[in-house]
Scaffold this active site. Structure first.
Site, PDB file in Angstrom:
ATOM      1  N   ASP A   1       0.787  -1.241   0.000  1.00 42.73           N
ATOM      2  CA  ASP A   1       0.000   0.000   0.000  1.00 42.73           C
ATOM      3  C   ASP A   1       0.827   1.304   0.000  1.00 42.73           C
ATOM      4  OD1 ASP A   1      -1.983  -1.900   0.205  1.00 42.73           O
ATOM      5  OD2 ASP A   1      -2.791  -1.218   2.123  1.00 42.73           O
TER       6      ASP A   1
ATOM      7  N   CYS B   1      -1.977  -2.773   7.677  1.00 41.54           N
ATOM      8  CA  CYS B   1      -1.897  -3.706   6.537  1.00 41.54           C
ATOM      9  C   CYS B   1      -0.621  -4.531   6.512  1.00 41.54           C
ATOM     10  CB  CYS B   1      -2.137  -2.956   5.241  1.00 41.54           C
ATOM     11  SG  CYS B   1      -3.868  -2.391   5.126  1.00 41.54           S
TER      12      CYS B   1
ATOM     13  N   LYS C   1      -7.109  -4.879  -3.006  1.00 40.51           N
ATOM     14  CA  LYS C   1      -7.867  -5.420  -1.877  1.00 40.51           C
ATOM     15  C   LYS C   1      -8.750  -4.327  -1.304  1.00 40.51           C
ATOM     16  CE  LYS C   1      -4.049  -4.354   1.224  1.00 40.51           C
ATOM     17  NZ  LYS C   1      -4.730  -3.316   1.989  1.00 40.51           N
TER      18      LYS C   1
HETATM   19  C1  VGL Z   1      -4.599   0.685   5.729  1.00 37.59           C
HETATM   20  C2  VGL Z   1      -6.159   1.593   7.131  1.00 37.59           C
HETATM   21  C3  VGL Z   1      -7.130   1.470   6.167  1.00 37.59           C
HETATM   22  C4  VGL Z   1      -3.170   0.257   5.510  1.00 37.59           C
HETATM   23  C5  VGL Z   1      -5.555   0.549   4.746  1.00 37.59           C
HETATM   24  O1  VGL Z   1      -2.726   0.190   4.342  1.00 37.59           O
HETATM   25  O2  VGL Z   1      -2.482   0.000   6.533  1.00 37.59           O
HETATM   26  N1  VGL Z   1      -4.916   1.187   6.915  1.00 37.59           N
HETATM   27  N2  VGL Z   1      -6.822   0.950   4.966  1.00 37.59           N
END
Ligand code: VGL
Ligand code: ZN
Length: 199
Positions: free
Chosen positions: A9, A151, A106
């Site tokens: 991410d 994540c 995702k």
């Molecule tokens: C994430 C919160 C919401 C992450 C993704 O990538 O850690 N955290 N969505």
């Protein structure tokens, strides 16, 4: 057997100026790029929510970002709207190398969040990443990216539980740290058998 770098991410919304900015999120881009050539495979994950996703505080009247709610699959932190499909916030950081073997998205199911690259937050619905890795003979993973305590943590614990040999390189991760979530994540990863380096 083979190894893979799994980059979690590294998207604009998790970098400074983004909707769910992680402090120093952009500092890990060049270190991650430099690591990529050292692995048999490179996999990027991309948080990829439809507008109105159930993890957004804006979808729950009267609730604000960072409050908790109870979902059918368990407790869920409510987030600011982030990584909405096709927006600039959901795009990878412009400096990140995207010459990866696989990009896995995702969080596209409105009713359920997906922190982990392996399973949605019901810990049951697979993303397909496990099958991809196994059919390529990959048994050893290094995880880096954002956010360490969400994540990256969920992905690392799931990978270890699935039997992969897992290292998280903390020098190439940055965290959110909500109510002690960073310390809990580090403890949980260690307990799951994840090797932590670069801390
Ligand atoms: C994430 C919160 C919401 C992450 C993704 O990538 O850690 N955290 N969505
Ligand atoms: Zn998200």
């Amino acid at each position: 057997m083979a190894n893979a770098l799994v980059v979690i991410d590294v998207q604009n919304d998790f970098c400074p100026g983004g909707a769910l900015a992680v402090a120093g999120g952009d500092e890990i881009v060049q270190p991650i790029n430099a690591m990529m050539d050292g692995f048999d495979a490179v996999i990027l994950t991309q948080d990829w929510h439809p507008a109105g996703h159930s993890s957004f505080a804006s979808s729950h009247p009267g609730k604000g970002p960072y409050e908790m709610i109870e979902m059918p699959y368990g407790p869920q932190v409510l987030w600011p709207d982030h990584c909405i499909q096709g927006t600039g916030g959901a795009a990878f950081h412009a400096g990140l190398r995207v010459d990866a073997d696989l990009i896995i998205r995702k969080g596209f199911n409105s009713a359920i969040d997906s922190y982990s690259a392996f399973f949605e937050n019901d810990h049951t619905t697979p993303t397909g990443l496990e099958g991809y890795l196994r059919t390529r003979g990959i048994d050893t993973l290094t995880l880096v990216g954002l956010a360490t305590d969400f994540c990256v943590n969920f992905s690392a614990v799931d990978a270890a539980r699935l039997g992969f040999k897992v290292t998280v390189d903390l020098a190439a991760c940055r965290g959110i740290d909500l109510d002690g979530s960073m310390a809990a994540a580090l403890d949980g990863m260690k307990a799951a058998g994840v090797t932590l380096t670069g801390g």
